[in-house]
Design an enzyme around this catalytic site. Structure first.
Site, PDB file in Angstrom:
ATOM      1  CG  ASP A  96      -2.118   1.108   1.206  1.00  0.00           C
ATOM      2  OD1 ASP A  96      -2.461   1.277   0.057  1.00  0.00           O
ATOM      3  OD2 ASP A  96      -2.301   1.459   2.401  1.00  0.00           O
ATOM      4  CG  HIS A  97      -0.699   5.006   0.402  1.00  0.00           C
ATOM      5  ND1 HIS A  97      -0.966   5.881  -0.724  1.00  0.00           N
ATOM      6  CD2 HIS A  97      -1.736   4.536   0.929  1.00  0.00           C
ATOM      7  CE1 HIS A  97      -2.163   6.330  -0.619  1.00  0.00           C
ATOM      8  NE2 HIS A  97      -2.824   5.413   0.522  1.00  0.00           N
ATOM      9  N   GLY A 221      -9.350   5.744   2.267  1.00  0.00           N
ATOM     10  CA  GLY A 221     -10.021   6.332   3.567  1.00  0.00           C
ATOM     11  C   GLY A 221     -11.242   5.766   3.856  1.00  0.00           C
TER      12      GLY A 221
HETATM   13 ZN   LIG Z   1      -4.530   5.084   1.203  1.00  0.00          ZN
END
Ligand SMILES: [Zn+2]
Length: 292
Positions: A96-97, A221
């Protein structure tokens, strides 16, 4: 709170997918969404997988770069391989990210199912070039690549003007056509973490983007988005939703509570035995919101 969940619960889907890419395309085309949870160790990983099995769903677990740096991609992969044996359905592992192309390549090398290159803070040309480098590298391994356009607010993200976070349709089309990223995270007003007010989601922009490209879209989010908005977004091309903060904040809150209770005698397995069901509860709550 009323949601549209009851209305669509009777959908039936064929769960046989040869690849994760195929799953995402099928999910986007049938207005369905793969829930993805950030995990930090074997305990919250187990909670997520048990909860997904109990609710009869495929699930994705995601490692954020600090987790990868602390444990190594090899250990993360091995942990998921171990727990997968106990799962009722598929468990996919995602990076992730990552703002590092090298970390993405490392994760691809050790067999991650999916990686995200997050170039959202870079100028668009650089975002596209680096995303393409990861897509090209991932191709032979058939690993899914997630790109990001626009900004997901919160954390250290700098927003320079009131609508600076909003993904432009032109940029999304440009990135998609140049890189052929498999799935695309779009900045449409959501924020990471708990937000003081409900995020205002720009559904009109989401709709425009989903009409412009066929790629499955990703909503970040997931902790702070109302159930009804999650459901609505799934009808507009969102095929993956990221949920992180509620997992680690629940983990830390109940771990602290149990450690305080046990005092000097605090023993990890006994503490975690109490914490695990609490994590499972919040994961189940979000799985239901995604209408798995
Ligand atoms: Zn995120």
């Amino acid at each position: 709170m009323d949601t549209v969940i009851d209305k669509v619960l009777d959908k039936k889907f064929d769960e046989r997918f040869a690849t994760l890419k195929e799953l995402f395309l099928a999910y986007r085309n049938s207005e369905r969404c793969l829930p993805a949870f950030n995990v930090n160790d074997n305990y919250d990983l187990r909670a997520v997988v048990e909860s997904a099995s109990e609710l009869d769903t495929n699930v994705m677990v995601m490692t954020y770069p600090p987790v990868v740096e602390l444990n190594s991609p090899e250990v993360c992969r091995a942990l998921v391989d171990g727990i997968k044996k106990t799962a009722k359905h598929n468990v996919y592992l995602h990076l992730d990210h990552s703002t590092s192309v090298d970390m993405c390549k490392h994760a691809i090398d050790v067999g991650y199912d999916s990686v995200m290159f997050d170039g959202s803070q870079l100028p668009i040309e650089e975002n596209i070039a680096k995303t393409k480098e990861v897509v090209d590298y991932a191709a032979s391994a058939n690993v899914v690549v997630e790109a990001e356009i626009g900004k997901i607010m919160g954390r250290d993200v700098i927003v320079n003007s009131p609508d600076d976070f909003l993904a432009s349709v032109e940029d999304v089309v440009n990135l998609y056509e140049t890189t052929k990223a498999d799935i695309i995270a779009v900045g449409i007003g959501t924020a990471h973490g708990f937000t003081p007010e409900e995020p205002k989601i720009y559904f009109d922009r989401l709709k425009e983007i989903s009409l412009a490209i066929p790629a499955p879209l990703v909503l970040h989010g997931g902790t702070g988005i109302p159930d009804a908005d999650i459901q609505k977004s799934i009808t507009m091309g969102i095929a993956k939703i990221n949920i992180g903060t509620i997992v680690h904040s629940t983990y830390m809150k109940f771990a602290k509570q149990e450690i305080d209770k046990a005092g000097a005698g605090a023993y990890p397995p006994f503490i975690m035995k109490e914490v695990l069901p609490e994590i499972k509860k919040v994961v189940a709550d979000r799985l239901k919101a995604v209408n798995v």
